[in-house]
Design a protein around this motif. Structure first.
Motif, PDB file in Angstrom:
ATOM      1  N   PRO A 193       0.838  -1.205   0.000  1.00  0.00           N
ATOM      2  CA  PRO A 193       0.000   0.000   0.000  1.00  0.00           C
ATOM      3  C   PRO A 193       0.876   1.259   0.000  1.00  0.00           C
ATOM      4  O   PRO A 193       1.658   1.468   0.923  1.00  0.00           O
ATOM      5  N   VAL A 194       0.755   2.059  -1.020  1.00  0.00           N
ATOM      6  CA  VAL A 194       1.640   3.202  -1.212  1.00  0.00           C
ATOM      7  C   VAL A 194       1.507   4.231  -0.093  1.00  0.00           C
ATOM      8  O   VAL A 194       2.509   4.732   0.417  1.00  0.00           O
ATOM      9  N   ASP A 195       0.292   4.529   0.314  1.00  0.00           N
ATOM     10  CA  ASP A 195       0.104   5.553   1.349  1.00  0.00           C
ATOM     11  C   ASP A 195       0.783   5.162   2.658  1.00  0.00           C
ATOM     12  O   ASP A 195       1.448   5.976   3.291  1.00  0.00           O
ATOM     13  N   SER A 196       0.629   3.919   3.060  1.00  0.00           N
ATOM     14  CA  SER A 196       1.253   3.487   4.313  1.00  0.00           C
ATOM     15  C   SER A 196       2.771   3.393   4.165  1.00  0.00           C
ATOM     16  O   SER A 196       3.507   3.633   5.127  1.00  0.00           O
ATOM     17  N   LEU A 197       3.258   3.080   2.973  1.00  0.00           N
ATOM     18  CA  LEU A 197       4.698   3.040   2.727  1.00  0.00           C
ATOM     19  C   LEU A 197       5.303   4.430   2.851  1.00  0.00           C
ATOM     20  O   LEU A 197       6.352   4.609   3.476  1.00  0.00           O
ATOM     21  N   ILE A 198       4.656   5.422   2.285  1.00  0.00           N
ATOM     22  CA  ILE A 198       5.140   6.801   2.375  1.00  0.00           C
ATOM     23  C   ILE A 198       5.196   7.241   3.835  1.00  0.00           C
ATOM     24  O   ILE A 198       6.201   7.797   4.296  1.00  0.00           O
ATOM     25  N   LEU A 199       4.146   6.978   4.573  1.00  0.00           N
ATOM     26  CA  LEU A 199       4.111   7.347   5.982  1.00  0.00           C
ATOM     27  C   LEU A 199       5.211   6.633   6.767  1.00  0.00           C
ATOM     28  O   LEU A 199       5.917   7.252   7.563  1.00  0.00           O
ATOM     29  N   ALA A 200       5.390   5.340   6.526  1.00  0.00           N
ATOM     30  CA  ALA A 200       6.434   4.580   7.224  1.00  0.00           C
ATOM     31  C   ALA A 200       7.816   5.120   6.906  1.00  0.00           C
ATOM     32  O   ALA A 200       8.678   5.211   7.790  1.00  0.00           O
ATOM     33  N   ALA A 201       8.057   5.494   5.653  1.00  0.00           N
ATOM     34  CA  ALA A 201       9.365   6.022   5.254  1.00  0.00           C
ATOM     35  C   ALA A 201       9.652   7.347   5.946  1.00  0.00           C
ATOM     36  O   ALA A 201      10.765   7.579   6.438  1.00  0.00           O
ATOM     37  N   ILE A 202       8.657   8.218   6.014  1.00  0.00           N
ATOM     38  CA  ILE A 202       8.844   9.511   6.672  1.00  0.00           C
ATOM     39  C   ILE A 202       9.047   9.318   8.173  1.00  0.00           C
ATOM     40  O   ILE A 202       9.915   9.961   8.776  1.00  0.00           O
ATOM     41  N   GLU A 203       8.285   8.438   8.782  1.00  0.00           N
ATOM     42  CA  GLU A 203       8.448   8.170  10.215  1.00  0.00           C
ATOM     43  C   GLU A 203       9.826   7.595  10.524  1.00  0.00           C
ATOM     44  O   GLU A 203      10.447   7.954  11.529  1.00  0.00           O
ATOM     45  N   GLN A 204      10.315   6.705   9.672  1.00  0.00           N
ATOM     46  CA  GLN A 204      11.641   6.130   9.885  1.00  0.00           C
ATOM     47  C   GLN A 204      12.719   7.204   9.756  1.00  0.00           C
ATOM     48  O   GLN A 204      13.664   7.248  10.543  1.00  0.00           O
ATOM     49  N   ALA A 205      12.592   8.085   8.768  1.00  0.00           N
ATOM     50  CA  ALA A 205      13.554   9.176   8.601  1.00  0.00           C
ATOM     51  C   ALA A 205      13.526  10.100   9.817  1.00  0.00           C
ATOM     52  O   ALA A 205      14.586  10.493  10.330  1.00  0.00           O
ATOM     53  N   ASP A 206      12.338  10.419  10.297  1.00  0.00           N
ATOM     54  CA  ASP A 206      12.206  11.277  11.479  1.00  0.00           C
ATOM     55  C   ASP A 206      12.896  10.639  12.682  1.00  0.00           C
ATOM     56  O   ASP A 206      13.620  11.314  13.413  1.00  0.00           O
ATOM     57  N   ALA A 207      12.699   9.349  12.871  1.00  0.00           N
ATOM     58  CA  ALA A 207      13.322   8.650  14.003  1.00  0.00           C
ATOM     59  C   ALA A 207      14.839   8.681  13.898  1.00  0.00           C
ATOM     60  O   ALA A 207      15.539   8.906  14.897  1.00  0.00           O
ATOM     61  N   ARG A 208      15.367   8.479  12.703  1.00  0.00           N
ATOM     62  CA  ARG A 208      16.824   8.509  12.516  1.00  0.00           C
ATOM     63  C   ARG A 208      17.385   9.906  12.768  1.00  0.00           C
ATOM     64  O   ARG A 208      18.456  10.056  13.365  1.00  0.00           O
ATOM     65  N   ILE A 209      16.682  10.929  12.306  1.00  0.00           N
ATOM     66  CA  ILE A 209      17.139  12.312  12.527  1.00  0.00           C
ATOM     67  C   ILE A 209      17.125  12.628  14.023  1.00  0.00           C
ATOM     68  O   ILE A 209      18.086  13.191  14.556  1.00  0.00           O
ATOM     69  N   ARG A 210      16.069  12.249  14.719  1.00  0.00           N
ATOM     70  CA  ARG A 210      15.974  12.514  16.159  1.00  0.00           C
ATOM     71  C   ARG A 210      17.060  11.765  16.938  1.00  0.00           C
ATOM     72  O   ARG A 210      17.650  12.316  17.868  1.00  0.00           O
ATOM     73  N   THR A 211      17.327  10.525  16.547  1.00  0.00           N
ATOM     74  CA  THR A 211      18.378   9.748  17.212  1.00  0.00           C
ATOM     75  C   THR A 211      19.732  10.421  17.030  1.00  0.00           C
ATOM     76  O   THR A 211      20.510  10.553  17.978  1.00  0.00           O
ATOM     77  N   GLN A 212      20.021  10.855  15.804  1.00  0.00           N
ATOM     78  CA  GLN A 212      21.286  11.538  15.530  1.00  0.00           C
ATOM     79  C   GLN A 212      21.373  12.846  16.318  1.00  0.00           C
ATOM     80  O   GLN A 212      22.408  13.160  16.901  1.00  0.00           O
ATOM     81  N   ALA A 213      20.292  13.585  16.349  1.00  0.00           N
ATOM     82  CA  ALA A 213      20.279  14.869  17.062  1.00  0.00           C
ATOM     83  C   ALA A 213      20.449  14.667  18.566  1.00  0.00           C
ATOM     84  O   ALA A 213      21.199  15.400  19.215  1.00  0.00           O
ATOM     85  N   ASP A 214      19.776  13.673  19.116  1.00  0.00           N
ATOM     86  CA  ASP A 214      19.873  13.416  20.555  1.00  0.00           C
ATOM     87  C   ASP A 214      21.274  12.967  20.963  1.00  0.00           C
ATOM     88  O   ASP A 214      21.724  13.252  22.064  1.00  0.00           O
ATOM     89  N   GLY A 215      21.965  12.282  20.060  1.00  0.00           N
ATOM     90  CA  GLY A 215      23.294  11.771  20.376  1.00  0.00           C
ATOM     91  C   GLY A 215      24.426  12.722  20.058  1.00  0.00           C
ATOM     92  O   GLY A 215      25.589  12.434  20.342  1.00  0.00           O
ATOM     93  N   THR A 216      24.122  13.856  19.448  1.00  0.00           N
ATOM     94  CA  THR A 216      25.148  14.811  19.043  1.00  0.00           C
ATOM     95  C   THR A 216      24.705  16.213  19.471  1.00  0.00           C
ATOM     96  O   THR A 216      23.947  16.866  18.748  1.00  0.00           O
ATOM     97  N   PRO A 217      25.157  16.686  20.634  1.00  0.00           N
ATOM     98  CA  PRO A 217      24.674  17.971  21.165  1.00  0.00           C
ATOM     99  C   PRO A 217      24.672  19.141  20.174  1.00  0.00           C
ATOM    100  O   PRO A 217      23.697  19.895  20.136  1.00  0.00           O
ATOM    101  N   PRO A 218      25.697  19.329  19.331  1.00  0.00           N
ATOM    102  CA  PRO A 218      25.631  20.471  18.408  1.00  0.00           C
ATOM    103  C   PRO A 218      24.504  20.361  17.365  1.00  0.00           C
ATOM    104  O   PRO A 218      24.150  21.339  16.735  1.00  0.00           O
ATOM    105  N   LEU A 219      23.936  19.158  17.207  1.00  0.00           N
ATOM    106  CA  LEU A 219      22.893  18.951  16.200  1.00  0.00           C
ATOM    107  C   LEU A 219      21.489  18.878  16.810  1.00  0.00           C
ATOM    108  O   LEU A 219      20.536  18.544  16.120  1.00  0.00           O
ATOM    109  N   ARG A 220      21.360  19.201  18.071  1.00  0.00           N
ATOM    110  CA  ARG A 220      20.091  19.003  18.791  1.00  0.00           C
ATOM    111  C   ARG A 220      18.882  19.649  18.125  1.00  0.00           C
ATOM    112  O   ARG A 220      17.790  19.133  18.218  1.00  0.00           O
ATOM    113  N   GLU A 221      19.059  20.765  17.476  1.00  0.00           N
ATOM    114  CA  GLU A 221      17.912  21.453  16.867  1.00  0.00           C
ATOM    115  C   GLU A 221      17.833  21.268  15.359  1.00  0.00           C
ATOM    116  O   GLU A 221      17.074  21.967  14.688  1.00  0.00           O
TER     117      GLU A 221
END
Length: 110
Positions: A66-94
């Motif tokens: 299902p394309v709609d759920s795939l798009i949502l899953a891809a964006i959610e996964q990208a968001d999680a990776r960005i947040r993980t990187q930001a949380d682990g690297t103080p200069p990148l927090r924002e």
């Protein structure tokens, strides 16, 4: 389908925080623009494009995905990776980015 891409840093910033992905045969186009004024915009946009394009390219080849759920899953996964990187690297927090994505399937787009 013929596609082309181009990006520009604009008039305010010295560096370009845009990341692009273009795959004409797959029908997938992604533009992520790092948030100017915050550290790591180029990192966030790169993570977003790499994550989304990788997941989409793999899973679009699966039948009955299902394309709609795939798009949502891809964006959610990208968001999680960005947040993980930001949380682990103080200069990148924002860090963060905006995202525009188009997926053409047959004669329609999502």
């Amino acid at each position: 389908m013929k596609v082309a891409s181009m990006t520009d840093p604009g008039r305010v910033r010295k560096t370009n925080e845009d990341s692009l992905f273009v795959d004409g045969p797959l029908g997938l186009l992604i533009v992520a623009d790092g948030m100017g004024g915050h550290n790591g915009g180029e990192v966030a946009s790169r993570i977003a494009v790499e994550t989304i394009s990788g997941l989409m390219a793999t899973r679009l080849r699966e039948p009955d995905e299902p394309v709609d759920s795939l798009i949502l899953a891809a964006i959610e996964q990208a968001d999680a990776r960005i947040r993980t990187q930001a949380d682990g690297t103080p200069p990148l927090r924002e860090m963060g980015n905006t995202l525009v994505m188009t997926l053409f399937r047959g004669r329609s787009s999502h």
